[in-house]
Design a protein around this motif. Structure first.
Motif, short mmCIF file in Angstrom:
data_model
loop_
_atom_site.label_atom_id
_atom_site.label_comp_id
_atom_site.label_asym_id
_atom_site.label_seq_id
_atom_site.Cartn_x
_atom_site.Cartn_y
_atom_site.Cartn_z
N PHE A 142 0.83 -1.20 0.00
CA PHE A 142 0.00 0.00 0.00
C PHE A 142 0.87 1.26 0.00
N VAL A 143 1.86 1.30 0.88
CA VAL A 143 2.69 2.49 1.04
C VAL A 143 3.50 2.78 -0.21
N THR A 144 3.95 1.75 -0.89
CA THR A 144 4.82 1.94 -2.06
C THR A 144 4.04 2.03 -3.38
N SER A 145 2.71 1.99 -3.32
CA SER A 145 1.93 1.98 -4.55
C SER A 145 1.91 3.32 -5.26
N ASP A 146 1.77 4.43 -4.52
CA ASP A 146 1.83 5.74 -5.16
C ASP A 146 2.06 6.82 -4.09
N ALA A 147 2.21 8.06 -4.56
CA ALA A 147 2.54 9.17 -3.66
C ALA A 147 1.42 9.45 -2.67
N ALA A 148 0.16 9.32 -3.10
CA ALA A 148 -0.96 9.61 -2.22
C ALA A 148 -0.98 8.64 -1.04
N CYS A 149 -0.67 7.37 -1.31
CA CYS A 149 -0.65 6.38 -0.23
C CYS A 149 0.50 6.65 0.74
N ARG A 150 1.63 7.12 0.22
CA ARG A 150 2.74 7.45 1.10
C ARG A 150 2.39 8.63 1.99
N ARG A 151 1.70 9.61 1.43
CA ARG A 151 1.28 10.75 2.25
C ARG A 151 0.27 10.32 3.30
N GLN A 152 -0.62 9.41 2.93
CA GLN A 152 -1.60 8.93 3.89
C GLN A 152 -0.93 8.17 5.03
N THR B 279 6.65 13.57 -25.10
CA THR B 279 6.07 14.52 -24.16
C THR B 279 5.96 13.87 -22.78
N VAL B 280 6.46 14.57 -21.76
CA VAL B 280 6.46 14.06 -20.39
C VAL B 280 5.62 15.02 -19.54
N CYS B 281 4.70 14.47 -18.76
CA CYS B 281 3.92 15.26 -17.82
C CYS B 281 4.45 14.97 -16.42
N LEU B 282 5.06 15.95 -15.79
CA LEU B 282 5.62 15.78 -14.45
C LEU B 282 4.50 15.83 -13.40
N PRO B 283 4.77 15.31 -12.21
CA PRO B 283 3.72 15.23 -11.17
C PRO B 283 3.08 16.57 -10.81
N PHE C 105 9.75 13.77 -6.89
CA PHE C 105 9.44 15.08 -7.47
C PHE C 105 8.06 15.51 -6.98
N ASN C 106 7.97 16.71 -6.40
CA ASN C 106 6.67 17.18 -5.89
C ASN C 106 6.67 18.69 -5.87
N ALA C 107 5.69 19.26 -5.19
CA ALA C 107 5.53 20.71 -5.20
C ALA C 107 6.71 21.44 -4.59
N THR C 108 7.40 20.80 -3.66
CA THR C 108 8.53 21.47 -3.00
C THR C 108 9.88 21.03 -3.55
N ASN C 109 9.90 20.03 -4.40
CA ASN C 109 11.15 19.56 -4.99
C ASN C 109 10.96 19.46 -6.51
N ARG C 110 11.10 20.60 -7.18
CA ARG C 110 10.85 20.66 -8.62
C ARG C 110 12.18 20.87 -9.34
N SER C 111 12.96 19.82 -9.41
CA SER C 111 14.27 19.89 -10.04
C SER C 111 14.45 18.73 -11.00
#
Length: 333
Positions: free
Chosen positions: A34-44, A133-137, A156-162
């Motif tokens: 569950f935790v490693t499935s996606d970013a939302a699950c890690r945040r949860q 074409t790449v769509c970043l998170p 890569f997220n709102a605070t780490n955009r590099s």
């Protein structure tokens, strides 16, 4: 790949059991999936951890933990000689230690996940003549030209955009006034907050070029930062460590980005350099053509072949075309 679905309440229950040190091996594996499935699950998972840590360690909770531990010991036959009244303080301390240990190991799992995400990187590579074409998170759109590589961290997220770029790409950056967006090219970088620009930095070329279409960007090199305005193109020489700024026709850049072939007021040398990159071929000119200072404007529809472009060129500047594999030589008629 089929999307994995989890029961949120069940995952929360397993997270609680994990933090309390009561989770079984199979349950832990399910929680890890569950935790490693996606970013939302890690945040949860992180939110549940903070929520669990914020729970007050009341005497009632400690008594509950003590009774749980005592029950386990009694089941193992070790509680027959234990008198709760005499050893209550000891068991209460043991229960409190168990809570601290569970918090520690829960934090270790979370920290391990963060470390893995921080070091994991995604790479997108295009072959010569291809585009991607790449769509970043964060919603940023990146259009890679041929023979280019884009690398960005898994976290890569709102605070780490590099991101890192080798080659050429157009960036349409999702606006965020509080968090900058950075494109690293070797020991240089282009820093923005929300804008449209392109960057060309092929490893075998000493020149780095960035052209600003909208917004504002700052180009940072070892000797300092240069700010660009819309319609300006910066060229940096990595060897000489020099910077030059010129004004460009933004419509021409937008046409190229959108897949249209549109070259406005360029020399034949500039045209062939762009065509070489666009079609992944090597185009050479004879001395007469290289010395020709005629300015050319060519507009063609999307997905035109190189042959179509060269035929259109022949109507403006008469040329003879000699093709051999990926090499094209043009000579004046």
């Amino acid at each position: 790949m089929e999307e994995m679905k989890f029961d949120q309440e069940e995952m929360r229950r397993l997270a609680g059991r994990y933090f309390a040190g009561e989770i079984a091996a199979e349950e832990e594996r399910e929680l890890f999936r569950f935790v490693t499935s996606d970013a939302a699950c890690r945040r949860q998972f992180a939110a549940w951890r903070l929520e669990w840590e914020a729970m007050p360690a009341s005497d009632a909770a400690t008594d509950r933990d003590w009774r749980r531990l005592r029950s386990r010991i009694r089941l193992q036959g070790s509680a027959r000689s234990a008198r709760p009244g005499r050893f209550a303080a000891v068991w209460r301390a043991a229960a409190a230690v168990a809570v601290v240990c569970a918090t520690f190991f829960g934090a270790r799992l979370y920290d391990r996940l963060l470390l893995e995400r921080a070091t994991e990187r995604y790479t997108v590579t295009t072959k010569s003549g291809d585009r991607s074409t790449v769509c970043l998170p964060d919603g940023t759109q990146v259009r890679l030209n041929g023979s280019s590589t884009l690398t960005y961290p898994a976290n890569f997220n709102a605070t780490n955009r590099s991101v890192e770029l080798s080659g050429a790409a157009y960036f349409d950056v999702s606006p965020d006034e509080k968090h900058r967006f950075e494109v690293k090219v070797g020991n240089c970088s282009v820093v923005v907050k929300g804008t449209k620009f392109d960057v060309t930095a092929y490893p075998d070329d000493s020149l780095i070029t960035t052209t600003l279409l909208e917004g504002a960007v700052g180009f940072t090199a070892p000797r300092g930062e240069t700010l660009l305005r819309p319609g300006e193109s910066l060229t940096y020489d990595r060897f000489a460590e020099t910077t030059a700024i010129t004004h460009v026709n933004t419509a021409q850049y937008l046409a190229r980005i959108e897949g249209r072939i549109e070259f406005i007021d360029v020399t034949i040398v500039q045209l062939c350099e762009s065509l070489s990159s666009l079609y992944g071929v090597e185009i050479t000119l004879d001395d007469r053509l290289r010395a020709d200072g005629t300015f050319i404007t060519i507009r063609l529809s999307n997905q035109e072949s190189l042959d179509s472009v060269l035929k259109a060129l022949d109507l403006i500047v008469p040329v003879s075309v000699h093709r051999q594999g990926p090499s094209v030589r043009l000579s004046a008629k």
